[in-house]
Design a protein around this motif. Structure first.
Motif, PDB file in Angstrom:
ATOM      1  N   ASP A 149      14.611 -25.590 115.067  1.00  0.00           N
ATOM      2  CA  ASP A 149      14.368 -24.723 116.216  1.00  0.00           C
ATOM      3  C   ASP A 149      14.002 -25.560 117.445  1.00  0.00           C
ATOM      4  OD1 ASP A 149      14.105 -22.456 117.740  1.00  0.00           O
ATOM      5  OD2 ASP A 149      12.702 -21.463 116.385  1.00  0.00           O
ATOM      6  N   GLU A 150      14.106 -24.927 118.608  1.00  0.00           N
ATOM      7  CA  GLU A 150      13.822 -25.585 119.882  1.00  0.00           C
ATOM      8  C   GLU A 150      12.484 -25.086 120.413  1.00  0.00           C
ATOM      9  OE1 GLU A 150      17.541 -25.746 122.430  1.00  0.00           O
ATOM     10  OE2 GLU A 150      18.204 -24.392 120.837  1.00  0.00           O
ATOM     11  N   PRO A 151      11.448 -25.917 120.405  1.00  0.00           N
ATOM     12  CA  PRO A 151      10.106 -25.476 120.790  1.00  0.00           C
ATOM     13  C   PRO A 151      10.033 -24.749 122.125  1.00  0.00           C
ATOM     14  CG  PRO A 151      10.010 -27.665 119.844  1.00  0.00           C
ATOM     15  CD  PRO A 151      11.458 -27.336 119.986  1.00  0.00           C
ATOM     16  N   LYS A 152      10.821 -25.187 123.119  1.00  0.00           N
ATOM     17  CA  LYS A 152      10.757 -24.571 124.441  1.00  0.00           C
ATOM     18  C   LYS A 152      11.308 -23.154 124.458  1.00  0.00           C
ATOM     19  CE  LYS A 152      10.773 -28.822 127.181  1.00  0.00           C
ATOM     20  NZ  LYS A 152      11.457 -29.609 128.238  1.00  0.00           N
ATOM     21  N   LYS A 153      12.069 -22.795 123.426  1.00  0.00           N
ATOM     22  CA  LYS A 153      12.644 -21.448 123.359  1.00  0.00           C
ATOM     23  C   LYS A 153      11.857 -20.518 122.443  1.00  0.00           C
ATOM     24  CE  LYS A 153      17.396 -22.872 124.383  1.00  0.00           C
ATOM     25  NZ  LYS A 153      18.808 -22.846 123.922  1.00  0.00           N
ATOM     26  N   VAL A 154      10.802 -21.040 121.832  1.00  0.00           N
ATOM     27  CA  VAL A 154      10.003 -20.232 120.906  1.00  0.00           C
ATOM     28  C   VAL A 154       8.984 -19.421 121.695  1.00  0.00           C
ATOM     29  CG1 VAL A 154       8.358 -20.301 119.002  1.00  0.00           C
ATOM     30  CG2 VAL A 154      10.313 -21.863 119.021  1.00  0.00           C
ATOM     31  N   SER A 155       9.011 -18.112 121.516  1.00  0.00           N
ATOM     32  CA  SER A 155       8.107 -17.214 122.231  1.00  0.00           C
ATOM     33  C   SER A 155       6.867 -16.929 121.398  1.00  0.00           C
ATOM     34  CB  SER A 155       8.810 -15.894 122.534  1.00  0.00           C
ATOM     35  OG  SER A 155       9.108 -15.206 121.326  1.00  0.00           O
ATOM     36  N   ALA A 156       5.857 -16.386 122.056  1.00  0.00           N
ATOM     37  CA  ALA A 156       4.648 -15.984 121.345  1.00  0.00           C
ATOM     38  C   ALA A 156       4.970 -14.905 120.315  1.00  0.00           C
ATOM     39  CB  ALA A 156       3.610 -15.474 122.344  1.00  0.00           C
ATOM     40  N   ALA A 157       5.904 -14.020 120.661  1.00  0.00           N
ATOM     41  CA  ALA A 157       6.294 -12.954 119.733  1.00  0.00           C
ATOM     42  C   ALA A 157       6.939 -13.532 118.478  1.00  0.00           C
ATOM     43  CB  ALA A 157       7.261 -11.993 120.430  1.00  0.00           C
ATOM     44  N   GLN A 158       7.787 -14.554 118.655  1.00  0.00           N
ATOM     45  CA  GLN A 158       8.402 -15.196 117.488  1.00  0.00           C
ATOM     46  C   GLN A 158       7.346 -15.841 116.608  1.00  0.00           C
ATOM     47  OE1 GLN A 158      11.489 -18.145 118.294  1.00  0.00           O
ATOM     48  NE2 GLN A 158      11.133 -19.131 116.308  1.00  0.00           N
ATOM     49  N   MET A 159       6.390 -16.511 117.218  1.00  0.00           N
ATOM     50  CA  MET A 159       5.335 -17.154 116.439  1.00  0.00           C
ATOM     51  C   MET A 159       4.577 -16.123 115.616  1.00  0.00           C
ATOM     52  SD  MET A 159       3.872 -19.939 119.197  1.00  0.00           S
ATOM     53  CE  MET A 159       2.837 -20.877 118.054  1.00  0.00           C
ATOM     54  N   ASN A 160       4.300 -14.979 116.216  1.00  0.00           N
ATOM     55  CA  ASN A 160       3.576 -13.927 115.490  1.00  0.00           C
ATOM     56  C   ASN A 160       4.412 -13.336 114.360  1.00  0.00           C
ATOM     57  OD1 ASN A 160       1.081 -13.985 116.801  1.00  0.00           O
ATOM     58  ND2 ASN A 160       1.817 -12.696 118.476  1.00  0.00           N
ATOM     59  N   ARG A 161       5.718 -13.186 114.594  1.00  0.00           N
ATOM     60  CA  ARG A 161       6.587 -12.667 113.530  1.00  0.00           C
ATOM     61  C   ARG A 161       6.637 -13.629 112.360  1.00  0.00           C
ATOM     62  NH1 ARG A 161      10.145 -11.651 117.769  1.00  0.00           N
ATOM     63  NH2 ARG A 161      11.490 -13.379 117.091  1.00  0.00           N
ATOM     64  N   TRP A 162       6.812 -14.903 112.673  1.00  0.00           N
ATOM     65  CA  TRP A 162       6.961 -15.885 111.608  1.00  0.00           C
ATOM     66  C   TRP A 162       5.667 -16.076 110.829  1.00  0.00           C
ATOM     67  CZ3 TRP A 162      10.616 -20.602 112.762  1.00  0.00           C
ATOM     68  CH2 TRP A 162      11.886 -20.128 113.099  1.00  0.00           C
ATOM     69  N   VAL A 163       4.540 -16.129 111.519  1.00  0.00           N
ATOM     70  CA  VAL A 163       3.280 -16.351 110.802  1.00  0.00           C
ATOM     71  C   VAL A 163       2.996 -15.187 109.860  1.00  0.00           C
ATOM     72  CG1 VAL A 163       1.619 -15.260 112.391  1.00  0.00           C
ATOM     73  CG2 VAL A 163       0.951 -17.289 111.095  1.00  0.00           C
ATOM     74  N   HIS A 164       3.453 -14.008 110.223  1.00  0.00           N
ATOM     75  CA  HIS A 164       3.265 -12.840 109.363  1.00  0.00           C
ATOM     76  C   HIS A 164       4.046 -12.989 108.050  1.00  0.00           C
ATOM     77  CE1 HIS A 164       2.318  -8.700 108.406  1.00  0.00           C
ATOM     78  NE2 HIS A 164       3.594  -8.454 108.174  1.00  0.00           N
ATOM     79  N   ASP A 165       5.104 -13.809 108.065  1.00  0.00           N
ATOM     80  CA  ASP A 165       5.923 -14.028 106.862  1.00  0.00           C
ATOM     81  C   ASP A 165       5.406 -15.156 105.977  1.00  0.00           C
ATOM     82  OD1 ASP A 165       7.742 -12.027 107.517  1.00  0.00           O
ATOM     83  OD2 ASP A 165       9.040 -13.378 108.656  1.00  0.00           O
ATOM     84  N   PHE A 166       4.420 -15.908 106.445  1.00  0.00           N
ATOM     85  CA  PHE A 166       3.914 -17.020 105.638  1.00  0.00           C
ATOM     86  C   PHE A 166       3.373 -16.494 104.305  1.00  0.00           C
ATOM     87  CE2 PHE A 166       2.737 -19.980 109.461  1.00  0.00           C
ATOM     88  CZ  PHE A 166       4.084 -20.127 109.738  1.00  0.00           C
ATOM     89  N   ASP A 167       3.911 -17.015 103.202  1.00  0.00           N
ATOM     90  CA  ASP A 167       3.458 -16.564 101.887  1.00  0.00           C
ATOM     91  C   ASP A 167       3.107 -17.717 100.953  1.00  0.00           C
ATOM     92  OD1 ASP A 167       6.015 -17.504 101.509  1.00  0.00           O
ATOM     93  OD2 ASP A 167       6.814 -15.663 100.645  1.00  0.00           O
ATOM     94  N   ASN A 168       3.096 -18.937 101.472  1.00  0.00           N
ATOM     95  CA  ASN A 168       2.639 -20.082 100.687  1.00  0.00           C
ATOM     96  C   ASN A 168       2.295 -21.212 101.660  1.00  0.00           C
ATOM     97  OD1 ASN A 168       5.090 -21.962 100.962  1.00  0.00           O
ATOM     98  ND2 ASN A 168       6.046 -20.133 100.097  1.00  0.00           N
ATOM     99  N   TRP A 169       1.590 -22.218 101.170  1.00  0.00           N
ATOM    100  CA  TRP A 169       1.116 -23.280 102.067  1.00  0.00           C
ATOM    101  C   TRP A 169       2.249 -24.159 102.580  1.00  0.00           C
ATOM    102  CZ3 TRP A 169       2.136 -28.312 100.982  1.00  0.00           C
ATOM    103  CH2 TRP A 169       2.378 -28.676  99.650  1.00  0.00           C
ATOM    104  N   ASP A 170       3.332 -24.266 101.829  1.00  0.00           N
ATOM    105  CA  ASP A 170       4.431 -25.142 102.217  1.00  0.00           C
ATOM    106  C   ASP A 170       5.124 -24.617 103.477  1.00  0.00           C
ATOM    107  OD1 ASP A 170       6.171 -27.326 101.911  1.00  0.00           O
ATOM    108  OD2 ASP A 170       7.626 -26.108 100.814  1.00  0.00           O
ATOM    109  N   ILE A 171       5.448 -23.343 103.493  1.00  0.00           N
ATOM    110  CA  ILE A 171       6.106 -22.767 104.658  1.00  0.00           C
ATOM    111  C   ILE A 171       5.147 -22.743 105.843  1.00  0.00           C
ATOM    112  CG2 ILE A 171       5.555 -20.321 104.268  1.00  0.00           C
ATOM    113  CD1 ILE A 171       9.001 -21.626 105.216  1.00  0.00           C
ATOM    114  N   CYS A 172       3.868 -22.510 105.571  1.00  0.00           N
ATOM    115  CA  CYS A 172       2.843 -22.506 106.622  1.00  0.00           C
ATOM    116  C   CYS A 172       2.732 -23.887 107.264  1.00  0.00           C
ATOM    117  CB  CYS A 172       1.504 -22.088 106.020  1.00  0.00           C
ATOM    118  SG  CYS A 172       0.080 -22.332 107.106  1.00  0.00           S
ATOM    119  N   ASP A 173       2.481 -24.886 106.461  1.00  0.00           N
ATOM    120  CA  ASP A 173       2.252 -26.230 106.993  1.00  0.00           C
ATOM    121  C   ASP A 173       3.519 -26.818 107.606  1.00  0.00           C
ATOM    122  OD1 ASP A 173      -0.129 -25.683 105.809  1.00  0.00           O
ATOM    123  OD2 ASP A 173      -0.157 -27.423 104.486  1.00  0.00           O
TER     124      ASP A 173
END
Length: 249
Positions: free
Chosen positions: A94-118
């Motif tokens: 992914d391209e950090p400059k194109k990542v929105s706050a909304a995307q970050m919130n959507r993705w963090v909601h999907d975190f289901d293990n430490w590997d994907i989180c970290d």
């Protein structure tokens, strides 16, 4: 929850060979080809449990990410696939400059293990504008891996953000103290990780982190005492003190 077998989630055959124009379908087929059952079993041994995982090793993901390059739209599609390996890769391309706050919130909601989180925090979120604000906000979450994301992001910012002033990190220390009571394994380890990384930036932050750890040690909390004791061993060690003094000099 057991990982789904690789045979039950074979992606559709890609319509074109891999090249410059990567599609989500093509990447999923490539990931499936690179996956190994023994890696899936090994991941489970280390507490990485996912609904849909192919078992692609990190070195192979690194190579594939370099082949693909940066691609925001592809990253979004890979994440939406729900495949664990594809989500790790999404954070890498992914391209950090194109990542929105909304995307970050959507993705963090999907975190289901430490590997994907970290992995996502390390490869992507630590480079996104607004990372500091998200780190602070996520430490208040109740979900174990969403909350871990806040502290993992603090830990990575302490390592990767070379320009941040000491004041930013000092602002995080009361937050670590506040959440040190959380006894959940992946939260307390992330709090410890963030505390140690802050304390290894320079001598001033080292002293501040040690003071915070000393306060933690006095809390009526098993988790806090463990976090403090483990952090103090490293932060007061000769190796860390010598390195920080040399850095200052």
């Amino acid at each position: 929850m057991k990982a789904r077998s690789r045979s039950s989630s074979i992606p559709k055959k890609r319509s074109s060979p891999p090249g410059e124009n990567w599609t989500c379908e093509g990447v999923l087929a490539e990931l499936y080809k690179l996956g190994e059952k023994r890696n899936v079993e090994g991941m489970a041994h280390f507490g990485i449990v996912a609904k849909n995982v192919y078992g692609v090793s990190k070195p192979k993901l690194d190579v594939l990410a370099r082949r693909i390059g940066r691609n925001h739209e592809l990253a979004l599609n890979l994440w939406d696939s729900g495949v664990h390996d594809a989500r790790i890769l999404a954070g890498m391309v992914d391209e950090p400059k194109k990542v929105s706050a909304a995307q970050m919130n959507r993705w963090v909601h999907d975190f289901d293990n430490w590997d994907i989180c970290d992995g996502t925090c390390c490869h992507l979120f630590a480079f996104v504008d607004g990372a500091w604000a998200k780190a602070e906000t996520w430490t208040k979450r109740t979900s174990e891996f969403e909350k871990r994301a806040g502290f993992a992001l603090i830990a990575y910012l302490a390592y990767r953000d070379k320009t941040a002033k000491n004041a930013k990190y000092k602002k995080m220390l009361p937050i670590l103290l506040r959440e040190a009571h959380d006894d959940r394994n992946f939260v307390r380890k992330a709090v410890n990780w963030a505390l140690r990384n802050i304390g290894k930036r320079n001598l001033e932050l080292n002293r501040a982190a040690i003071r915070t750890a000393e306060r933690m040690k006095r809390l009526d909390s098993r988790a806090a005492r463990w976090i403090a004791a483990d952090a103090l061993r490293e932060l007061k060690s000769d190796a860390v003190q010598t390195r920080l003094r040399r850095k200052k000099a």
